[in-house]
Design a protein around this motif. Structure first.
Motif, PDB file in Angstrom:
ATOM      1  N   ALA A  83     -13.305  15.666 -15.109  1.00 44.62           N
ATOM      2  CA  ALA A  83     -12.248  15.999 -16.068  1.00 44.62           C
ATOM      3  C   ALA A  83     -12.709  17.099 -17.028  1.00 44.62           C
ATOM      4  CB  ALA A  83     -11.814  14.760 -16.845  1.00 44.62           C
ATOM      5  N   ALA A  84     -13.947  16.951 -17.538  1.00 40.27           N
ATOM      6  CA  ALA A  84     -14.485  17.972 -18.441  1.00 40.27           C
ATOM      7  C   ALA A  84     -14.707  19.287 -17.700  1.00 40.27           C
ATOM      8  CB  ALA A  84     -15.794  17.478 -19.062  1.00 40.27           C
ATOM      9  N   ARG A  87     -11.397  21.030 -17.472  1.00 43.94           N
ATOM     10  CA  ARG A  87     -11.014  21.628 -18.761  1.00 43.94           C
ATOM     11  C   ARG A  87     -11.815  22.896 -19.031  1.00 43.94           C
ATOM     12  NH1 ARG A  87     -10.909  16.114 -20.310  1.00 43.94           N
ATOM     13  NH2 ARG A  87     -12.996  16.299 -21.246  1.00 43.94           N
ATOM     14  N   ARG A  90     -10.488  25.666 -16.764  1.00 45.93           N
ATOM     15  CA  ARG A  90      -9.227  26.237 -17.267  1.00 45.93           C
ATOM     16  C   ARG A  90      -9.464  27.122 -18.486  1.00 45.93           C
ATOM     17  NH1 ARG A  90      -3.509  23.941 -18.458  1.00 45.93           N
ATOM     18  NH2 ARG A  90      -2.837  25.982 -17.731  1.00 45.93           N
ATOM     19  N   ALA A  91     -10.345  26.677 -19.385  1.00 39.52           N
ATOM     20  CA  ALA A  91     -10.632  27.475 -20.580  1.00 39.52           C
ATOM     21  C   ALA A  91     -11.267  28.807 -20.203  1.00 39.52           C
ATOM     22  CB  ALA A  91     -11.555  26.697 -21.522  1.00 39.52           C
ATOM     23  N   GLY A 271      -0.047  19.208 -17.732  1.00 37.86           N
ATOM     24  CA  GLY A 271      -0.702  20.234 -18.540  1.00 37.86           C
ATOM     25  C   GLY A 271       0.290  21.294 -18.950  1.00 37.86           C
ATOM     26  N   TYR A 282       1.787  23.362 -13.394  1.00 36.97           N
ATOM     27  CA  TYR A 282       1.571  22.451 -14.520  1.00 36.97           C
ATOM     28  C   TYR A 282       2.898  21.929 -15.068  1.00 36.97           C
ATOM     29  CZ  TYR A 282      -3.216  24.137 -14.434  1.00 36.97           C
ATOM     30  OH  TYR A 282      -4.491  24.443 -14.050  1.00 36.97           O
ATOM     31  N   LEU A 319      -6.667  13.465 -14.706  1.00 32.20           N
ATOM     32  CA  LEU A 319      -5.545  13.857 -15.557  1.00 32.20           C
ATOM     33  C   LEU A 319      -4.426  12.820 -15.581  1.00 32.20           C
ATOM     34  CD1 LEU A 319      -5.277  17.609 -14.483  1.00 32.20           C
ATOM     35  CD2 LEU A 319      -6.512  16.648 -16.438  1.00 32.20           C
TER      36      LEU A 319
END
Length: 380
Positions: A83-84, A87, A90-91, A271, A282, A319
């Motif tokens: 999950a991290a 993220r 995506r960042a 998202g 998303y 998610l």
């Protein structure tokens, strides 16, 4: 559209700023050409400058690739849970898009690019933007997307389940992954006396509506909230000779009335989308999914079915859990009467070097056959 000003050759220039993603115009515009290095360009881009390209067009593309490689060298820690990791991925992609989106080109009225070795952009830009009446600044990455989308539109995407091609328009999600289409092509249609009336929600290019019509649905109503998708779907129905059986409406999900079959292939990941194309990937707070499930019962005929086509990639990315999905189905007063599933066939699912390979390799796409619980009971 906002206006942007800069100084070039001692004179002030102005142009409209256009961004399909809604990105703000850069704080300042600097002129660059073939002499700029990738390292120097990256420093200026990260400093907030927009670099207006005045050199050879092919060299601009090479600069874009070189800057992109330098951004990609920033490693994401390997010890993150999935999950991290997602993220962080995506960042990083968002930062990458922001930085690369500051390499700019000027589209002159025509529309045309006044650069050496520039491609002809008139038809593609008119398709995406309409007529351009004044000088317009756009990101080179966006222009490349416009040109690629135009090629998709002209050539079409082969859809084996149709034995034909679908032609997506700019900013309309392309049906390049065939597994979800194949599920709709092989699931058993509800049994009705006079033939199946069907609805396809969020139709996009209209590919699932076309599959249902080719399978024998007597009438299909396809809806989408995106006007470009509506135009794209209507065009595809005409190309396929299905305009007499498929009606395409601009609507926010359900059309009026009831149907024997309601199909929904919502965006697969919860998202917030950051662009129009990401609207196909998303689903902010699972809004479309929830509204489909909550409204399904009142839009089905007696004995009718809802088909939810959904990947479980969100589960493997942490998610949304399977129990959360099943709980949403129960709370909507629905029951699962059958499923059809398939594994992905896209290249990234088999690429061990893909950052999210651990999740993609386990992905399963499922067609959930749903119907209202007897007596309209809402399960707790």
């Amino acid at each position: 559209m906002s206006m942007v000003s800069w100084i070039e050759n001692g004179s002030e220039r102005t142009a409209s700023w256009r961004s399909e993603n809604g990105a703000p115009a850069p704080d300042r515009i600097e002129i660059v050409d073939d002499a700029v290095t990738a390292n120097a360009a990256l420093r200026r881009l990260r400093g907030g400058a927009g670099l207006l390209w005045r050199g050879d067009f092919h060299n601009a593309r090479q600069l874009l690739k070189a800057v992109s490689r330098r951004i990609d060298h920033r490693a994401i820690p390997a010890n993150l849970d999935i999950a991290a990791l997602f993220r962080a991925h995506r960042a990083e992609r968002a930062e990458r898009a922001l930085v690369l989106g500051r390499i700019l080109v000027l589209i002159e009225p025509g529309p045309r690019l006044a650069l050496s070795r520039a491609p002809v952009v008139a038809e593609a830009c008119r398709e995406a933007y309409g007529e351009i009446q004044e000088p317009t600044l756009v990101a080179l990455t966006e222009l490349q997307g416009v040109l690629s989308a135009h090629q998709w539109h002209v050539r079409g995407v082969p859809v084996p389940a149709l034995g034909a091609r679908i032609h997506p328009r700019h900013s309309v999600f392309s049906p390049s992954r065939s597994e979800y289409v194949d599920l709709v092509a092989r699931a058993a249609l509800p049994e009705t006396a006079g033939g199946v009336d069907a609805v396809d929600l969020g139709t996009g290019t209209g590919v699932l509506a076309a599959v249902l019509a080719r399978r024998g649905a007597v009438r299909v109503v396809a809806t989408d909230i995106n006007p470009r998708a509506v135009d794209s779907a209507r065009e595809n129905m005409q190309r396929l000779g299905l305009e007499d059986r498929v009606s395409v409406l601009e609507a926010d999900l359900f059309p009026p009335g009831r149907a024997d079959l309601v199909v929904c292939n919502p965006p697969w990941l919860p998202g917030e989308p950051t662009s129009r194309l990401e609207l196909g990937i998303y689903d902010d707070r699972s809004d479309m999914l929830r509204r489909f499930l909550d409204g399904l019962g009142e839009h089905l005929t007696p004995g009718g079915e809802g088909w939810l086509v959904l990947s479980d990639l969100a589960e493997h990315l942490g998610l949304r859990g399977r129990e959360e999905l099943l709980g949403m189905i129960r709370r909507a007063g629905l029951e699962v009467i059958g499923t059809e599933s398939t594994s992905p066939r896209h290249p990234r699912a088999a690429d061990p070097h893909d950052l999210l390979h651990a999740a993609r390799s386990q992905e399963v796409t499922t067609l959930w056959r749903l119907r209202p619980l007897p007596g309209g009971t809402i399960a707790t």
